[in-house]
Write an enzyme that holds these catalytic residues in place. Sequence first.
Site, PDB file in Angstrom:
ATOM      1  N   LYS A  13      38.937  -4.176  39.837  1.00 32.61           N
ATOM      2  CA  LYS A  13      38.021  -5.216  40.317  1.00 32.61           C
ATOM      3  C   LYS A  13      38.784  -6.410  40.866  1.00 32.61           C
ATOM      4  O   LYS A  13      38.472  -6.929  41.926  1.00 32.61           O
ATOM      5  CB  LYS A  13      37.148  -5.775  39.179  1.00 32.61           C
ATOM      6  N   ARG A  88      28.956  -9.609  32.196  1.00 33.15           N
ATOM      7  CA  ARG A  88      29.468  -8.480  31.438  1.00 33.15           C
ATOM      8  C   ARG A  88      28.456  -8.002  30.406  1.00 33.15           C
ATOM      9  O   ARG A  88      28.723  -7.020  29.713  1.00 33.15           O
ATOM     10  CB  ARG A  88      30.727  -8.928  30.707  1.00 33.15           C
ATOM     11  N   ARG A 123      49.994  -1.922  34.198  1.00 35.93           N
ATOM     12  CA  ARG A 123      49.601  -3.195  34.805  1.00 35.93           C
ATOM     13  C   ARG A 123      50.524  -4.337  34.362  1.00 35.93           C
ATOM     14  O   ARG A 123      50.902  -4.437  33.202  1.00 35.93           O
ATOM     15  CB  ARG A 123      48.163  -3.542  34.419  1.00 35.93           C
ATOM     16  N   ARG A 156      49.849  -7.878  29.657  1.00 33.51           N
ATOM     17  CA  ARG A 156      48.836  -8.568  28.861  1.00 33.51           C
ATOM     18  C   ARG A 156      48.733  -7.934  27.483  1.00 33.51           C
ATOM     19  O   ARG A 156      48.824  -6.733  27.336  1.00 33.51           O
ATOM     20  CB  ARG A 156      47.480  -8.453  29.569  1.00 33.51           C
ATOM     21  N   ARG A 167      38.294  -1.835  24.514  1.00 28.28           N
ATOM     22  CA  ARG A 167      37.710  -2.490  25.698  1.00 28.28           C
ATOM     23  C   ARG A 167      36.808  -1.523  26.451  1.00 28.28           C
ATOM     24  O   ARG A 167      35.776  -1.917  26.986  1.00 28.28           O
ATOM     25  CB  ARG A 167      38.824  -3.019  26.607  1.00 28.28           C
TER      26      ARG A 167
HETATM   27  P1  ADP Z   1      39.429  -6.680  32.380  1.00 27.48           P
HETATM   28  O1  ADP Z   1      38.351  -6.579  33.397  1.00 27.48           O
HETATM   29  O2  ADP Z   1      40.715  -6.111  32.835  1.00 27.48           O
HETATM   30  O3  ADP Z   1      39.025  -6.222  31.015  1.00 27.48           O
HETATM   31  P2  ADP Z   1      39.278  -9.615  32.335  1.00 27.48           P
HETATM   32  O4  ADP Z   1      40.448 -10.355  32.773  1.00 27.48           O
HETATM   33  O5  ADP Z   1      38.067  -9.635  33.197  1.00 27.48           O
HETATM   34  O6  ADP Z   1      39.807  -8.160  32.083  1.00 27.48           O
HETATM   35  O7  ADP Z   1      38.843 -10.111  30.875  1.00 27.48           O
HETATM   36  C1  ADP Z   1      39.731 -10.191  29.802  1.00 27.48           C
HETATM   37  C2  ADP Z   1      38.997 -10.590  28.544  1.00 27.48           C
HETATM   38  O8  ADP Z   1      38.389 -11.877  28.728  1.00 27.48           O
HETATM   39  C3  ADP Z   1      37.839  -9.687  28.130  1.00 27.48           C
HETATM   40  O9  ADP Z   1      38.267  -8.577  27.383  1.00 27.48           O
HETATM   41  C4  ADP Z   1      36.969 -10.652  27.333  1.00 27.48           C
HETATM   42  O10 ADP Z   1      37.483 -10.871  26.036  1.00 27.48           O
HETATM   43  C5  ADP Z   1      37.112 -11.946  28.094  1.00 27.48           C
HETATM   44  N1  ADP Z   1      36.060 -12.092  29.134  1.00 27.48           N
HETATM   45  C6  ADP Z   1      36.237 -12.197  30.479  1.00 27.48           C
HETATM   46  N2  ADP Z   1      35.064 -12.316  31.126  1.00 27.48           N
HETATM   47  C7  ADP Z   1      34.095 -12.280  30.177  1.00 27.48           C
HETATM   48  C8  ADP Z   1      32.676 -12.337  30.193  1.00 27.48           C
HETATM   49  N3  ADP Z   1      31.988 -12.445  31.344  1.00 27.48           N
HETATM   50  N4  ADP Z   1      32.024 -12.275  28.998  1.00 27.48           N
HETATM   51  C9  ADP Z   1      32.682 -12.165  27.845  1.00 27.48           C
HETATM   52  N5  ADP Z   1      34.013 -12.098  27.749  1.00 27.48           N
HETATM   53  C10 ADP Z   1      34.736 -12.153  28.889  1.00 27.48           C
END
Ligand code: ADP
Length: 212
Positions: A13, A88, A123, A156, A167
């Site tokens: 994404k 999300r 990654r 990360r 996840r």
């Molecule tokens: P990825 O899509 O690779 O899992 P992100 O960088 O989008 O990673 O998100 C990393 C972490 O940040 C998530 O696992 C969550 O803990 C938190 N996070 C990010 N966006 C949201 C959201 N919209 N709602 C809840 N938690 C979020």
Amino acid sequence: MNLILLGAPGAGKGTQAEMICKEFDIPTVSTGNILREAVKKGTELGLKAKSCMDSGNLVPDEVVIELLKQRISEDDCKNGFILDGFPRTVPQAEALDKMGVRIDKVIEIYVPDEKIMGRLSGRRVCEDCGASYHTEYKKPDVCGICNLCGGKLVQRKDDDPKIVKDRLTVFHEQTEPLKDYYSSKGKLVVVEGQEEVKDTTALTFKAVRGNL
Ligand code: ADP
Ligand code: ZN
């Protein structure tokens, strides 16, 4: 134009968001990047978010909703934005509706679970600007160094394979229902993630232009 990018962690994404941002000149809003920034700075928000993020869980809805609201009210979002990693959960999507945000398209980057593990283990992200790379699929020009800002590339914490599994579970349970939420509104377009980033990008651009 207001877009949402949906997809499993590691589906790409963020990369696609960057490409759309350059091609169509609209900013990307990544809640993950904003949260990681807050953790790095040690702000109150960061302290609240850190343990959720490190364990692969979601940060509470009310926290991310407030954060998102503030971010999209900034000047650069006036002509549209790409949401990467938000919403999300269904309550987050409902919050967007309540804010009166009109969504033009929701683009799902689809990659099957069995491919996700390999993608995330390779990654690497820039410590300074958050740009994302891959040891096989998207190498930086200089090993270990960010092309954009010269920052150091690191892995990360939540890309640890044990946490990736959690996840993915969280994705299927809490985020996937958004596909029905938006397809029932006629907004969902599915892009199949390809082996080569540029091929996925070509499909993504078609989706944005409404030709997919
Ligand atoms: P990825 O899509 O690779 O899992 P992100 O960088 O989008 O990673 O998100 C990393 C972490 O940040 C998530 O696992 C969550 O803990 C938190 N996070 C990010 N966006 C949201 C959201 N919209 N709602 C809840 N938690 C979020
Ligand atoms: Zn960088």
